[in-house]
Every structure is written in structure tokens, then in C-alpha cells.
Design an enzyme around this catalytic site. Structure first.
Site, PDB file in Angstrom:
ATOM      1  N   SER A  74       0.824  -1.176   0.118  1.00  0.00           N
ATOM      2  CA  SER A  74      -0.180  -0.115   0.101  1.00  0.00           C
ATOM      3  C   SER A  74       1.043   1.179   0.145  1.00  0.00           C
ATOM      4  CB  SER A  74      -0.984  -0.062   1.057  1.00  0.00           C
ATOM      5  OG  SER A  74      -1.811   0.852   1.124  1.00  0.00           O
ATOM      6  N   ASP A 302      -3.480   6.221  -2.901  1.00  0.00           N
ATOM      7  CA  ASP A 302      -2.371   5.695  -2.302  1.00  0.00           C
ATOM      8  C   ASP A 302      -1.758   4.595  -3.337  1.00  0.00           C
ATOM      9  OD1 ASP A 302      -4.262   3.710  -1.995  1.00  0.00           O
ATOM     10  OD2 ASP A 302      -3.138   3.115   0.045  1.00  0.00           O
ATOM     11  N   GLU A 402     -12.304   6.209   6.886  1.00  0.00           N
ATOM     12  CA  GLU A 402     -11.283   6.947   7.761  1.00  0.00           C
ATOM     13  C   GLU A 402     -10.869   8.189   7.147  1.00  0.00           C
ATOM     14  OE1 GLU A 402      -9.082   3.092   9.366  1.00  0.00           O
ATOM     15  OE2 GLU A 402      -8.490   3.399   7.465  1.00  0.00           O
ATOM     16  N   ASN A 404      -8.096   9.191   6.507  1.00  0.00           N
ATOM     17  CA  ASN A 404      -6.943   8.852   5.381  1.00  0.00           C
ATOM     18  C   ASN A 404      -7.417   8.487   4.013  1.00  0.00           C
ATOM     19  OD1 ASN A 404      -7.740   6.230   5.598  1.00  0.00           O
ATOM     20  ND2 ASN A 404      -6.158   5.824   6.962  1.00  0.00           N
ATOM     21  N   ARG A 535      -2.268   5.624  20.363  1.00  0.00           N
ATOM     22  CA  ARG A 535      -2.526   4.249  19.670  1.00  0.00           C
ATOM     23  C   ARG A 535      -1.427   3.602  19.147  1.00  0.00           C
ATOM     24  NH1 ARG A 535      -3.509   3.595  14.474  1.00  0.00           N
ATOM     25  NH2 ARG A 535      -3.994   1.470  14.038  1.00  0.00           N
ATOM     26  N   THR A 539       1.011  -1.195  11.523  1.00  0.00           N
ATOM     27  CA  THR A 539       1.553  -1.286  10.207  1.00  0.00           C
ATOM     28  C   THR A 539       3.097  -0.744  10.394  1.00  0.00           C
ATOM     29  OG1 THR A 539       1.230   1.006   9.387  1.00  0.00           O
ATOM     30  CG2 THR A 539      -0.535  -0.849   8.804  1.00  0.00           C
ATOM     31  N   ARG A 544       1.393   6.069  17.714  1.00  0.00           N
ATOM     32  CA  ARG A 544       0.599   7.269  17.055  1.00  0.00           C
ATOM     33  C   ARG A 544      -0.052   8.313  18.074  1.00  0.00           C
ATOM     34  NH1 ARG A 544       1.404   6.433  12.067  1.00  0.00           N
ATOM     35  NH2 ARG A 544       1.127   4.457  10.958  1.00  0.00           N
TER      36      ARG A 544
HETATM   37  C1  16G Z   1      -3.949   0.000   7.044  1.00  0.00           C
HETATM   38  C2  16G Z   1      -5.647   0.012   7.159  1.00  0.00           C
HETATM   39  C3  16G Z   1      -6.091   1.202   7.268  1.00  0.00           C
HETATM   40  C4  16G Z   1      -5.722   1.736   8.422  1.00  0.00           C
HETATM   41  C5  16G Z   1      -4.253   1.941   8.353  1.00  0.00           C
HETATM   42  C6  16G Z   1      -3.931   2.126  10.018  1.00  0.00           C
HETATM   43  C7  16G Z   1      -7.009  -1.590   5.679  1.00  0.00           C
HETATM   44  C8  16G Z   1      -7.129  -2.162   4.227  1.00  0.00           C
HETATM   45  N1  16G Z   1      -5.894  -0.699   5.831  1.00  0.00           N
HETATM   46  O1  16G Z   1      -3.498   0.617   5.864  1.00  0.00           O
HETATM   47  O2  16G Z   1      -7.537   1.024   7.213  1.00  0.00           O
HETATM   48  O3  16G Z   1      -6.120   3.194   8.501  1.00  0.00           O
HETATM   49  O4  16G Z   1      -3.621   0.405   8.320  1.00  0.00           O
HETATM   50  O5  16G Z   1      -2.345   2.186  10.159  1.00  0.00           O
HETATM   51  O6  16G Z   1      -7.562  -1.786   6.812  1.00  0.00           O
HETATM   52  P1  16G Z   1      -1.858   2.232  11.522  1.00  0.00           P
HETATM   53  O7  16G Z   1      -2.294   1.055  12.251  1.00  0.00           O
HETATM   54  O8  16G Z   1      -0.415   2.301  11.161  1.00  0.00           O
HETATM   55  O9  16G Z   1      -2.134   3.416  12.066  1.00  0.00           O
HETATM   56 MG    MG Z   2      -3.650   1.208   0.282  1.00  0.00          MG
END
Ligand code: 16G
Ligand code: MG
Length: 579
Positions: A74, A302, A402, A404, A535, A539, A544
Site C-alpha cells: 500500500s 495511495d 477513515e 486517511n 494508539r 503497520t 501514534r
Molecule cells: C491499514 C488499514 C487502514 C488503516 C491503517 C492504519 C486496511 C485495508 N488498511 O492501512 O484502514 O487506517 O492501516 O495504520 O485495513 P496504522 O495501524 O499504522 O495506524
Molecule cells: Mg492502500
């Protein structure tokens, strides 16, 4: 329970297959199932991809349906990669399967791990008379994707799945949609490919457009939209989408200009461009000239085109006016409300369950705006599309976004029909228009291309300019920051399981947040509002922090104060293990 005719390769075959796809090191770094699947530096993913291919095939054989595997990371940097699995419904992998898959992907002894996986899968309820099944694979444009796709296909092959279809470079939402279509009634014999996607979404947009009041003659010039494709896979899909629109609507009402298409030697995926960059940094993406493009309507996807945000250069250096996911939800809800009111002059959609789902990252001003719309329920759930999607499914018309830019609108067509059938003297054309509008949205996941069409459709219908849309409400000043922390420290942070607006653990850290927020409010007195939450990212190895307040100065102060508290907490944790 019916047992399934699964293909069980011999231990020797398995050993050979696994040693052909070895972990990068021994032991390999553990791979957690993140917010949306596995994601890491591509160098450590080969064995995980192979095992995900095995898993996908087992799920396909077990259900005797088509499942999907998308190789992508992504919005992450180019050297990263990952995989998102798509269930037979076209949605994301069912949550109860995540720990089962994670255990297999991380098993030291792959053969043993596979035996355990088979036992668990065979013990699952609702087994179909398996034996068939198909795995459809897609990939983004990363250099590592091809090699990793091969590992996925090798894994799927090993389990004797009936067929494997490699779609090549597609967007994540295209793959979700194609999987759903493959499993839909009457899909047998239909060609599997992306033409079905363009026909569906291009067709839905054209249908809606044809139901708008006729334009004055001569027809106005097509509306220009500048698209930042993040140098990713979405860039490859703009031209076919445009061609489809021109073939269906003559002349096409949209003129799409593509930037950051990944064709220049210096173009780097997601680097200083794309939805994540634009929304988080609030800066113009590369290639967009502030002075030249001032006031123009622009949008950013994205890297795998499942997110979209709109913006318009504000004229000064990097300044932009942003319409993020929250504002897209506000726009769609406004359009849906208006369409409902046109059909049902009296009750304006009462009786139909319309809801909008957000996360804690939604700007407070957007929530206040949505709250005041008649007959619209507003909910807050945990971050991650799977949570929003599930909550939105509870409504007849469920909008989810979201901030984002990830989101869509789900509709229960039958319920909509039932509702409309009892509206006395309903306006038939207005009803058709609503059905056509809702038909533009991808029902499986958030989709940058489908959302682009829906946004253009909503603006046209509401006769709104970009500036009118941006002015639907004014965002509260907010700040998003991150503090790098190791995963074991992040694992100590337990967000509230329903909405993530607070931490349930550690209580001292949450107490610091509460104290900082209350003292800021107390300094300003009545009418001042502030909010903050912490939080752990799913990913990246970062914690955060989100802060919002009535004034920018207050948001800055609160953000600095809490950032320091998080760093302090990290340092304390590190010290405690040194003892
Ligand atoms: C991923 C999620 C997105 C979420 C992001 C949060 C899917 C398809 N994508 O990209 O929805 O906003 O993670 O990222 O679920 P984080 O956990 O790093 O804050
Ligand atoms: Mg994506």
C-alpha cells in the site's frame, strides 16, 4: 460436517517445497498480522508469501470458491511489501482466521505448522464439498512484487487448487471486486479480468449521469481533475477508466490528468506523493505547482489505490485545502440525504437505516456535521477497514470512512426497494437516481477509482464546487504525530477495544493524557474543547498520537506535551528491562 478432498502432499514434497522458499534468517523475525495483513521489508517475506499461497489455496478448496491474494504494501516505502488476502465474499480475510494463518506463517517447522493448519481448517464448521477452488492473485508495481507473487502461486499450486489466475498489476479494490464477481451467481464461464471492473463502475457512473437534469446546450467543457497516482498501480488504471467513460458517455464529462504516474526515472512509489503523504503531511504532492494549479480540483490515491483524498492548491508555496475521508463522508451523506428527500418529500428517508461509521481519527467538526443530519446514525469504531466495513453492514445504507481516505458506501438493495415501495407518491426518477448513485460504490472495500467517480457524481448532483465542498464545515485544528518504539513496548499499549479513544493499559499513560487535556481546557475556560489519544500502529513500529483542540496553538502545545510523555514512557520501559 463433510470432510474435504484436500490434496495432501507427502512430507518429502513438502520439505522440498518449503526449502525452496526459506525464511531470510534463522530464526526469521516474527511477522505479526497487521491492520490489513502481513507487511515488512520485502527481503524477509518470501517464506510468508509461500505459506499465504498455501493458506489461500486451502481456503479456496475448503469453500470450493474463489479467494484472492494481493501482493502489496500500500502506502509504505518501495522496499517494503506485503500481502492482503481476500475472502470468497470479496471482503478481507475473516478475522477468526488471522491467528490461525499467523501461527502457520511464523511456524519454525513449516511441515508441522502445515499439519496443524490442516487440522484446524478441516475442523472448521460449514465445510463445503471442496476439491475445486480458485486463487486469483494480483500485485502492485513494487520491484519485489513479481518474485513474491511467484512464491504465492508456488504455495497455492502445492495444495492442488483447481486453478490459479494471475491478474498481474491491479489495484487492491479491483482484486476484491473480481473475487466477489467470480463467486456471484451466474459467474461460471465468465472471463476473469479487469474488464468486468471497468464495465461495472464506468457503467454505474454513466447511468447516474444520464439521470441528472440535462445540461444547458452547448454542453459545458468536461470538468478537469488532476490525479496524483502516488507512482503506483492506480496510474495504470486511469487511462482505461477514461476510455471506458468516453465510450459510454459521449463526450466524457470528466477530463482526468494524470501526475506521478511512475514513468520518470526519479519517480518513487509513495515518495512525497500519494494519499498518505498529502493527508498526513498536509502538503502538495510532488509535481503539483502551487502557483500554476491554484484553485484546481486535484486528488491523490495511495500506492494500491484503495484510498483517495481530494485537495486544491491554496496558492502559497505548499499550502493546500484538503478534503479528506471525513469530508468525503460528509459529501456523500449530504448527497444521499438530498436524494432521499427528493424521493420522500415528507419524511426525508425516515424508516431507512442510514448510518455513517468513523474512527477516533475523524475530526470532531466532521462528527458534529454528520450528527446534525436528519435520520443519520453516527458511530465510531476501531481503526482498520475490516472494523468499519462490518459496522457499516449493519445499516441499510452504511457510509464508512477513515480520515486517511479509505472508505465506501454499502447498500442493501432489497431494503432500499422495500422502503421505497411504501413511500406514497414517490418520485420514480429520483429513486432511480439514488440507486444509480449507490451503484457507483465498491461493495467489497474502499476504492480510490470508484470513490473518484462517486465524488465527481456527488459534486455535480449537488451543484457544488470544490470550495463549496471544503466549506461544508471547518476542521478543528488537529495534529498527528508518531514516536518510534519497539514492538514489545507497543504491545503494552492496549487501546479501548471498541473505539480506541482511550488506552485501557497502561493506566498511568492514559492518566497523563487526561490530565494534559483537562488542564488545557481549564486554561481556556467555557466553550473550549480538546481531545487526544494514543494508539500503537498496526503497520509500523511507532506509537501514534492524535490531538485536536479549538485553537492551533492549543493543539501544538498538547501535542508537544504528550509526545514527550510517550518518549518518557518508552525510556522507562527500556530501563526496566535493563535492570
Ligand atoms: C491499514 C488499514 C487502514 C488503516 C491503517 C492504519 C486496511 C485495508 N488498511 O492501512 O484502514 O487506517 O492501516 O495504520 O485495513 P496504522 O495501524 O499504522 O495506524
Ligand atoms: Mg492502500
Amino acid at each position: 460436517m463433510t470432510s474435504i478432498a484436500m490434496h495432501h502432499p507427502s512430507d518429502a514434497d513438502l520439505q522440498a517445497a518449503f526449502s525452496g522458499h526459506p525464511p531470510s534468517s534463522s530464526p526469521p523475525p516474527p511477522l505479526p498480522y497487521g491492520t490489513a495483513g502481513f507487511r515488512a521489508n520485502s527481503a524477509v517475506l518470501l517464506h510468508a508469501m509461500h505459506r499465504c499461497g498455501i493458506f489461500a489455496a486451502l481456503r479456496a478448496v475448503k469453500t470450493n470458491q474463489t479467494v484472492g491474494a494481493m501482493v502489496t504494501a500500500s502506502h509504505n516505502v518501495e522496499p517494503d511489501n506485503g500481502i492482503k488476502l481476500v475472502d470468497p465474499t470479496g471482503g478481507m480475510l475473516e478475522q477468526s482466521m488471522e491467528p490461525i494463518l499467523t501461527e502457520f506463517v511464523n511456524a519454525d517447522d513449516a511441515v508441522q505448522g502445515l499439519r496443524r493448519l490442516l487440522e484446524k481448517i478441516e475442523a472448521q464448521p460449514g465445510v463445503a464439498n471442496g476439491g475445486g477452488g480458485r486463487v486469483v492473485v494480483g500485485q502492485d508495481t513494487r520491484q519485489s512484487s513479481e518474485r513474491l507473487v511467484k512464491a504465492v502461486k508456488d504455495g497455492a499450486q502445492l495444495m492442488g487448487v483447481e486453478s490459479i489466475v494471475d491478474l498481474g498489476e491491479v489495484t487492491t479494490p479491483q482484486l476484491h471486486f473480481i473475487v466477489q464477481q467470480c463467486n456471484a451467481a451466474g459467474a461460471e464461464g465468465r472471463r476473469i479480468g479487469e474488464s468486468v471492473y471497468f464495465e461495472h463502475f464506468g457503467g454505474a457512473f454513466a447511468r447516474f449521469w444520464s439521470l441528472l437534469p440535462p445540461s444547458p446546450s452547448p454542453a459545458p467543457a468536461p470538468s478537469s481533475l488532476y490525479v496524483d497516482a502516488a507512482n503506483g498501480v492506480g496510474a495504470l488504471k486511469i487511462a482505461p477508466l477514461g476510455e471506458h467513460l468516453s465510450a459510454t458517455l459521449s463526450p466524457s464529462p470528466l477530463s482526468l490528468s494524470l501526475l506521478n504516474d511512475g514513468t520518470q526515472p526519479t519517480d518513487q512509489l509513495n515518495e512525497e506523493c500519494g494519499a498518505e503523504y498529502v493527508q498526513k503531511m498536509q502538503r502538495l504532492p510532488r509535481g503539483f505547482d502551487a502557483a500554476e494549479m491554484v484553485g484546481k480540483r486535484c486528488c491523490s490515491m495511495d500506492g494500491d489505490a484503495d484510498r483517495l483524498v481530494y485537495f486544491s492548491p491554496g496558492g502559497e508555496s505548499d499550502h493546500l485545502i484538503l478534503c479528506d475521508g471525513d469530508k468525503m463522508a460528509a459529501l456523500y451523506c449530504t448527497a444521499i440525504q438530498r436524494m432521499l428527500a427528493e424521493i420522500d418529500l415528507q419524511d426525508k428517508g425516515k424508516g431507512l437505516r442510514v448510518g455513517v461509521v468513523q474512527t477516533a481519527y475523524a475530526n470532531g467538526a466532521s462528527t458534529a456535521f454528520l450528527d446534525q443530519l436528519p435520520h443519520v446514525d453516527v458511530r465510531c469504531v476501531k481503526t482498520g477497514v475490516k472494523h468499519l466495513h462490518r459496522a457499516a453492514e449493519e445499516y441499510d445504507v452504511g457510509v464508512y470512512f477513515e480520515a486517511n481516505g479509505h472508505g465506501t458506501v454499502l447498500v442493501k438493495r432489497e431494503r432500499l426497494g422495500e422502503w421505497a415501495s411504501v413511500v406514497e407518491g414517490r418520485d420514480e426518477r429520483a429513486y432511480e437516481r439514488l440507486v444509480a448513485f449507490l451503484g457507483i460504490f465498491n461493495q467489497t472495500t474502499g476504492d480510490a477509482l470508484a470513490d473518484l467517480l462517486a465524488t465527481e457524481a456527488a459534486l455535480k448532483y449537488l451543484n457544488m464546487s470544490f470550495a463549496d465542498w471544503a466549506a461544508l464545515y471547518t476542521e478543528l485544528p488537529c495534529r498527528q504525530t508518531k514516536v518510534a518504539l519497539p514492538r514489545w513496548v507497543l504491545n503494552r499499549l492496549q487501546p479501548h477495544p471498541e473505539h480506541e479513544k482511550t488506552l485501557t493499559q497502561p493506566t498511568e499513560l492514559q492518566a497523563s493524557v487526561d490530565t494534559a487535556v483537562s488542564s488545557l481546557i481549564a486554561q481556556h475556560g467555557d466553550g473550549y474543547s480538546a481531545r487526544a489519544f494514543i494508539r500503537p500502529s498496526g503497520t509500523e513500529d511507532v506509537c501514534r498520537l492524535y490531538v485536536e483542540a479549538t485553537t492551533a496553538e492549543g493543539a501544538d502545545r498538547l501535542s508537544d506535551e504528550l509526545k514527550a510523555k510517550i518518549s518518557q514512557f518508552g525510556a522507562q520501559m527500556a530501563k526496566s528491562v535493563m535492570k
